[in-house]
Design a protein around this motif. Structure first.
Motif, PDB file in Angstrom:
ATOM      1  N   PRO A 120       0.834  -1.206   0.000  1.00  0.00           N
ATOM      2  CA  PRO A 120       0.000   0.000   0.000  1.00  0.00           C
ATOM      3  C   PRO A 120       0.869   1.257   0.000  1.00  0.00           C
ATOM      4  O   PRO A 120       2.006   1.236   0.470  1.00  0.00           O
ATOM      5  CB  PRO A 120      -0.788  -0.098   1.309  1.00  0.00           C
ATOM      6  CG  PRO A 120      -0.390  -1.357   1.966  1.00  0.00           C
ATOM      7  CD  PRO A 120       0.684  -2.010   1.184  1.00  0.00           C
ATOM      8  N   LYS A 121       0.320   2.340  -0.535  1.00  0.00           N
ATOM      9  CA  LYS A 121       1.070   3.603  -0.539  1.00  0.00           C
ATOM     10  C   LYS A 121       1.381   3.994   0.896  1.00  0.00           C
ATOM     11  O   LYS A 121       0.518   3.985   1.763  1.00  0.00           O
ATOM     12  CB  LYS A 121       0.263   4.697  -1.218  1.00  0.00           C
ATOM     13  CG  LYS A 121       0.168   4.472  -2.703  1.00  0.00           C
ATOM     14  CD  LYS A 121      -0.435   5.650  -3.412  1.00  0.00           C
ATOM     15  CE  LYS A 121      -0.477   5.312  -4.892  1.00  0.00           C
ATOM     16  NZ  LYS A 121      -0.691   6.452  -5.707  1.00  0.00           N
ATOM     17  N   SER A 122       2.646   4.319   1.116  1.00  0.00           N
ATOM     18  CA  SER A 122       3.109   4.628   2.463  1.00  0.00           C
ATOM     19  C   SER A 122       4.400   5.428   2.360  1.00  0.00           C
ATOM     20  O   SER A 122       5.067   5.415   1.332  1.00  0.00           O
ATOM     21  CB  SER A 122       3.352   3.317   3.226  1.00  0.00           C
ATOM     22  OG  SER A 122       4.019   3.548   4.426  1.00  0.00           O
TER      23      SER A 122
ATOM     24  N   LEU B 181       3.673 -15.698   0.990  1.00  0.00           N
ATOM     25  CA  LEU B 181       4.687 -14.883   0.313  1.00  0.00           C
ATOM     26  C   LEU B 181       4.116 -13.544  -0.149  1.00  0.00           C
ATOM     27  O   LEU B 181       4.769 -12.503  -0.009  1.00  0.00           O
ATOM     28  CB  LEU B 181       5.267 -15.648  -0.874  1.00  0.00           C
ATOM     29  CG  LEU B 181       6.211 -16.789  -0.516  1.00  0.00           C
ATOM     30  CD1 LEU B 181       6.451 -17.687  -1.722  1.00  0.00           C
ATOM     31  CD2 LEU B 181       7.524 -16.250   0.028  1.00  0.00           C
ATOM     32  N   MET B 182       2.904 -13.564  -0.701  1.00  0.00           N
ATOM     33  CA  MET B 182       2.293 -12.310  -1.176  1.00  0.00           C
ATOM     34  C   MET B 182       2.053 -11.347  -0.029  1.00  0.00           C
ATOM     35  O   MET B 182       2.276 -10.146  -0.164  1.00  0.00           O
ATOM     36  CB  MET B 182       1.010 -12.604  -1.935  1.00  0.00           C
ATOM     37  CG  MET B 182       1.256 -13.180  -3.309  1.00  0.00           C
ATOM     38  SD  MET B 182      -0.244 -13.232  -4.276  1.00  0.00           S
ATOM     39  CE  MET B 182       0.369 -12.776  -5.878  1.00  0.00           C
ATOM     40  N   ALA B 183       1.594 -11.873   1.088  1.00  0.00           N
ATOM     41  CA  ALA B 183       1.353 -11.012   2.259  1.00  0.00           C
ATOM     42  C   ALA B 183       2.663 -10.433   2.786  1.00  0.00           C
ATOM     43  O   ALA B 183       2.748  -9.237   3.087  1.00  0.00           O
ATOM     44  CB  ALA B 183       0.634 -11.807   3.345  1.00  0.00           C
ATOM     45  N   ALA B 184       3.688 -11.257   2.883  1.00  0.00           N
ATOM     46  CA  ALA B 184       4.974 -10.795   3.416  1.00  0.00           C
ATOM     47  C   ALA B 184       5.641  -9.780   2.498  1.00  0.00           C
ATOM     48  O   ALA B 184       6.250  -8.813   2.967  1.00  0.00           O
ATOM     49  CB  ALA B 184       5.897 -11.988   3.651  1.00  0.00           C
ATOM     50  N   ALA B 185       5.532  -9.961   1.190  1.00  0.00           N
ATOM     51  CA  ALA B 185       6.172  -9.047   0.241  1.00  0.00           C
ATOM     52  C   ALA B 185       5.485  -7.694   0.177  1.00  0.00           C
ATOM     53  O   ALA B 185       6.080  -6.720  -0.278  1.00  0.00           O
ATOM     54  CB  ALA B 185       6.199  -9.675  -1.151  1.00  0.00           C
ATOM     55  N   ALA B 186       4.246  -7.622   0.639  1.00  0.00           N
ATOM     56  CA  ALA B 186       3.484  -6.370   0.545  1.00  0.00           C
ATOM     57  C   ALA B 186       3.473  -5.581   1.846  1.00  0.00           C
ATOM     58  O   ALA B 186       2.740  -4.602   1.968  1.00  0.00           O
ATOM     59  CB  ALA B 186       2.055  -6.677   0.106  1.00  0.00           C
ATOM     60  N   ILE B 187       4.286  -5.951   2.816  1.00  0.00           N
ATOM     61  CA  ILE B 187       4.349  -5.221   4.091  1.00  0.00           C
ATOM     62  C   ILE B 187       5.126  -3.924   3.873  1.00  0.00           C
ATOM     63  O   ILE B 187       6.291  -3.953   3.461  1.00  0.00           O
ATOM     64  CB  ILE B 187       5.019  -6.071   5.191  1.00  0.00           C
ATOM     65  CG1 ILE B 187       4.187  -7.315   5.470  1.00  0.00           C
ATOM     66  CG2 ILE B 187       5.240  -5.250   6.452  1.00  0.00           C
ATOM     67  CD1 ILE B 187       4.862  -8.309   6.391  1.00  0.00           C
ATOM     68  N   PRO B 188       4.514  -2.775   4.155  1.00  0.00           N
ATOM     69  CA  PRO B 188       5.228  -1.503   3.965  1.00  0.00           C
ATOM     70  C   PRO B 188       6.469  -1.418   4.863  1.00  0.00           C
ATOM     71  O   PRO B 188       6.425  -1.767   6.035  1.00  0.00           O
ATOM     72  CB  PRO B 188       4.205  -0.448   4.385  1.00  0.00           C
ATOM     73  CG  PRO B 188       2.885  -1.126   4.308  1.00  0.00           C
ATOM     74  CD  PRO B 188       3.147  -2.577   4.611  1.00  0.00           C
ATOM     75  N   GLY B 189       7.577  -0.984   4.290  1.00  0.00           N
ATOM     76  CA  GLY B 189       8.802  -0.780   5.055  1.00  0.00           C
ATOM     77  C   GLY B 189       9.533  -2.049   5.445  1.00  0.00           C
ATOM     78  O   GLY B 189      10.472  -2.004   6.225  1.00  0.00           O
TER      79      GLY B 189
ATOM     80  N   LEU C 274      12.720  -7.389   4.485  1.00  0.00           N
ATOM     81  CA  LEU C 274      12.880  -8.722   3.913  1.00  0.00           C
ATOM     82  C   LEU C 274      13.101  -8.638   2.401  1.00  0.00           C
ATOM     83  O   LEU C 274      12.340  -7.995   1.699  1.00  0.00           O
ATOM     84  CB  LEU C 274      11.659  -9.585   4.216  1.00  0.00           C
ATOM     85  CG  LEU C 274      11.395  -9.859   5.693  1.00  0.00           C
ATOM     86  CD1 LEU C 274      10.086 -10.605   5.870  1.00  0.00           C
ATOM     87  CD2 LEU C 274      12.548 -10.626   6.321  1.00  0.00           C
ATOM     88  N   THR C 275      14.138  -9.289   1.939  1.00  0.00           N
ATOM     89  CA  THR C 275      14.460  -9.320   0.506  1.00  0.00           C
ATOM     90  C   THR C 275      13.806 -10.541  -0.136  1.00  0.00           C
ATOM     91  O   THR C 275      13.299 -11.425   0.568  1.00  0.00           O
ATOM     92  CB  THR C 275      15.981  -9.403   0.304  1.00  0.00           C
ATOM     93  OG1 THR C 275      16.444 -10.629   0.880  1.00  0.00           O
ATOM     94  CG2 THR C 275      16.698  -8.209   0.934  1.00  0.00           C
ATOM     95  N   ALA C 276      13.862 -10.624  -1.444  1.00  0.00           N
ATOM     96  CA  ALA C 276      13.325 -11.783  -2.159  1.00  0.00           C
ATOM     97  C   ALA C 276      14.017 -13.060  -1.681  1.00  0.00           C
ATOM     98  O   ALA C 276      13.368 -14.084  -1.452  1.00  0.00           O
ATOM     99  CB  ALA C 276      13.500 -11.603  -3.663  1.00  0.00           C
ATOM    100  N   ASP C 277      15.320 -12.994  -1.510  1.00  0.00           N
ATOM    101  CA  ASP C 277      16.091 -14.140  -1.055  1.00  0.00           C
ATOM    102  C   ASP C 277      15.625 -14.597   0.329  1.00  0.00           C
ATOM    103  O   ASP C 277      15.426 -15.795   0.566  1.00  0.00           O
ATOM    104  CB  ASP C 277      17.572 -13.760  -1.026  1.00  0.00           C
ATOM    105  CG  ASP C 277      18.476 -14.930  -0.717  1.00  0.00           C
ATOM    106  OD1 ASP C 277      18.156 -16.056  -1.133  1.00  0.00           O
ATOM    107  OD2 ASP C 277      19.519 -14.725  -0.058  1.00  0.00           O
ATOM    108  N   MET C 278      15.446 -13.668   1.244  1.00  0.00           N
ATOM    109  CA  MET C 278      15.013 -14.000   2.599  1.00  0.00           C
ATOM    110  C   MET C 278      13.609 -14.605   2.605  1.00  0.00           C
ATOM    111  O   MET C 278      13.351 -15.599   3.294  1.00  0.00           O
ATOM    112  CB  MET C 278      15.055 -12.756   3.489  1.00  0.00           C
ATOM    113  CG  MET C 278      16.441 -12.205   3.701  1.00  0.00           C
ATOM    114  SD  MET C 278      16.374 -10.529   4.357  1.00  0.00           S
ATOM    115  CE  MET C 278      16.593 -10.859   6.086  1.00  0.00           C
ATOM    116  N   LEU C 279      12.709 -14.011   1.842  1.00  0.00           N
ATOM    117  CA  LEU C 279      11.330 -14.517   1.806  1.00  0.00           C
ATOM    118  C   LEU C 279      11.278 -15.940   1.249  1.00  0.00           C
ATOM    119  O   LEU C 279      10.579 -16.798   1.794  1.00  0.00           O
ATOM    120  CB  LEU C 279      10.442 -13.592   0.974  1.00  0.00           C
ATOM    121  CG  LEU C 279      10.091 -12.267   1.626  1.00  0.00           C
ATOM    122  CD1 LEU C 279       9.364 -11.367   0.636  1.00  0.00           C
ATOM    123  CD2 LEU C 279       9.228 -12.484   2.862  1.00  0.00           C
ATOM    124  N   MET C 280      12.005 -16.194   0.177  1.00  0.00           N
ATOM    125  CA  MET C 280      11.988 -17.529  -0.424  1.00  0.00           C
ATOM    126  C   MET C 280      12.645 -18.557   0.505  1.00  0.00           C
ATOM    127  O   MET C 280      12.177 -19.689   0.609  1.00  0.00           O
ATOM    128  CB  MET C 280      12.665 -17.517  -1.795  1.00  0.00           C
ATOM    129  CG  MET C 280      11.928 -16.655  -2.824  1.00  0.00           C
ATOM    130  SD  MET C 280      10.180 -17.032  -3.029  1.00  0.00           S
ATOM    131  CE  MET C 280      10.278 -18.540  -3.970  1.00  0.00           C
TER     132      MET C 280
END
Length: 191
Positions: free
Chosen positions: A25-27, A126-134, A137-143
């Motif tokens: 979300p915009k933040s 993954l979608m929820a974690a990647a969309a957290i403002p601020g 977590l990087t792509a590598d960490m999330l995967m």
């Protein structure tokens, strides 16, 4: 292993399958990722038009996309999208599970790319974690985190299956079945 794509096979129109996205979300908080994208295949010619069309409405005209070639068997140089062309590039230094989108006037956005074969429950996490403002977590960490979670879920299912197939047998502290000879005999003596 070689992957062959039949470019003569009929394709569904891009508008028939909207992009599966989760955007931050915009933040005022700036994170490592701006959201996540779950493509249906590894064909950029088919997958990029609905993605870019959806993001053009939100972020302005996307002019360039970069990927890591690890997960994309064919990388087109240009992809036509809703009246304009998007230039596609690749960099081996870019994380394989990340897509970078560029706009000449509005900037850059980084999306986590969730592999098409990912289970829906893992995709939702993954979608929820990647969309957290601020988020830091990087792509590598999330995967990597998702791989650990999925492994834990598989291990738990395996333990439950073992329990069920053994009829709820007594288990030693380290998860191995205890045979009858290992149980103490009456009178607190061991055989």
């Amino acid at each position: 292993m070689a992957t062959l794509l039949d470019r003569t096979a009929p394709r569904a129109p891009a508008s028939e399958f909207p992009a599966r996205l989760s955007l931050t979300p915009k933040s005022t908080l700036v994170g490592q990722l701006d959201g996540a994208w779950w493509p249906r295949s590894r064909d950029l010619d088919v997958e990029l038009p609905p993605l870019v069309a959806a993001l053009d409405e939100v972020w302005g005209r996307i002019t360039r996309v970069t990927v890591n070639p690890t997960h994309w068997p064919v990388i087109p140089h240009k992809v036509p999208v809703s009246g304009h062309t998007v230039h596609v590039g690749w960099f081996t230094e870019q994380h394989p599970d990340k897509l970078i989108l560029l706009s000449l006037t509005l900037g850059r956005w980084d999306l986590l790319v969730i592999p098409p074969e990912t289970e829906p429950a893992a995709t939702a996490r993954l979608m929820a974690a990647a969309a957290i403002p601020g988020s830091v977590l990087t792509a590598d960490m999330l995967m990597a985190n998702e791989a650990d979670i999925s492994s834990g879920i598989r291990d738990a299912r395996s333990r439950e299956d073992t329990w069920e197939t053994e009829g709820g047998a007594c288990m030693a502290p380290f998860g191995h079945p205890i045979g009858q000879r290992a149980l103490p005999a009456p009178g607190n003596t061991w055989r």
